[in-house]
Scaffold this active site. Structure first.
Site, PDB file in Angstrom:
ATOM      1  N   GLU A   1     -72.701  70.469 -46.903  1.00  0.00           N
ATOM      2  CA  GLU A   1     -71.936  71.312 -47.819  1.00  0.00           C
ATOM      3  C   GLU A   1     -70.455  70.945 -47.780  1.00  0.00           C
ATOM      4  O   GLU A   1     -69.906  70.784 -46.689  1.00  0.00           O
ATOM      5  CB  GLU A   1     -72.138  72.789 -47.454  1.00  0.00           C
TER       6      GLU A   1
ATOM      7  N   HIS B   1     -73.815  78.363 -52.030  1.00  0.00           N
ATOM      8  CA  HIS B   1     -73.900  79.166 -50.800  1.00  0.00           C
ATOM      9  C   HIS B   1     -73.237  80.528 -51.034  1.00  0.00           C
ATOM     10  O   HIS B   1     -72.349  80.949 -50.287  1.00  0.00           O
ATOM     11  CB  HIS B   1     -73.248  78.443 -49.623  1.00  0.00           C
TER      12      HIS B   1
END
Length: 323
Positions: free
Chosen positions: A267, A285
């Protein structure tokens, strides 16, 4: 506590430096330092910021041995959320650092996103929206969810809420969790199954377990091949639970209807093979990012931080054996 210094790293808190929550925190401690990078911090970046800091309201930063080794005054890492896979609990314990989290604060928000993503994939909503915005008129062959089986992997607070909502949309929930007694499933009216049976029976599989060495690639190529034709896999928990490369192969082979991902192996997910695929719904997220959940996480994490800085015991303190 007025002489103490606190570091605040969650991006959603730092976006509003004059907000009520940070004003309340400044009233209790002498200095509040905000995340200067507007993203989760690496160990190297934390190592520059942690010396002289007494407490941290922590986002998804890397609290490993390297960062904690220079934390000369740190007493508490108050996680703004529930996941602690990016905190070295052993290193923290060795230095007398208390780690807390906010259980239940974002459970409802994550559960609602999981159900929303099931519909988004089943009906190709993101793909259809992109086509209409581009001036196209795409024909989408979706699938109905009613009457199917919804598999919940991990039957904690979020998993139970997901199962309730799956039943509400006309699906039959089944669940897997090796750490709960049978009574927890019976009380919820949900059939308990092992993870392989769950995969064989579920039209939708939704992941709600922590990331550990044992759960890494829990849904791997072998289990993806167990799924019924046209199944959907959703990961709103932690990156790495789903083998993304194997999922891509299943999508391209036509054995998997679609995937929804809110948590990625890396990420931001620039290296994810799933992002951009027409049958993948991708979110950043953001499972816990509702106004209500942010408020609950803010209030709880700051309360935990101040409790520990006062020398008291937080009810949300955790250890290696409590996760």
């Amino acid at each position: 506590m007025r002489e103490m210094k606190v570091l605040v790293t969650p991006t959603s808190l730092c976006q509003n430096p004059d907000g009520e929550a940070l004003r309340a925190l400044r009233a209790e401690v002498a200095e509040v330092v905000l995340n200067p990078f507007h993203r989760p911090l690496t160990q190297a970046e934390l190592a520059e910021l942690l010396p002289g800091v007494d407490g941290v309201v922590a986002g998804l930063d890397e609290y490993g041995e390297t960062a904690l080794a220079v934390a000369d005054r740190l007493k508490v890492i108050a996680r703004y959320g529930v996941g602690v896979d990016r905190v070295d609990l052993d290193a923290a314990a060795a230095r007398g650092i208390t780690v807390t989290r906010t259980p239940g604060a974002n459970s409802l928000s994550v559960a609602e996103l999981a159900i929303g993503l099931a519909f988004a994939v089943a009906r190709g909503i993101a793909y259809a929206d992109a086509g209409v915005r581009a001036g196209e008129w795409p024909r989408i062959n979706g699938r109905e969810l009613t009457g199917g089986v919804f598999g919940v992997v991990g039957f904690g607070a979020i998993g139970r809420l997901v199962a309730e909502r799956a039943r509400g949309i006309g699906m039959t929930p089944v669940a897997y969790d090796p750490f709960l007694p049978d009574e927890a499933f019976a009380a919820a009216g949900v059939e308990r199954v092992d993870v392989d049976e769950l995969c064989r029976r579920s039209d939708v599989v939704s992941l709600h377990v922590p990331m550990t060495p044992e759960t890494r690639h829990l849904i791997d190529e072998r289990r993806l091949r167990m799924l019924p034709p046209d199944a959907i896999v959703i990961n709103t928990a932690r990156g790495g639970l789903l083998d993304e490369a194997a999922a891509l192969r299943a999508l391209d082979e036509g054995t998997l209807f679609g995937v929804a991902v809110d948590a990625y192996e890396t990420e931001p997910p620039s290296a994810s093979p799933l992002v951009g695929h027409p049958r993948v719904a991708s979110t950043p997220h953001s499972g816990g990012h509702t106004r209500e959940a942010v408020q609950r996480m803010t209030e709880q994490s700051i309360a935990d931080l101040l409790t520990v800085l006062r020398g008291e015991i937080s009810p949300n303190a955790i250890s290696r054996t409590s996760i």
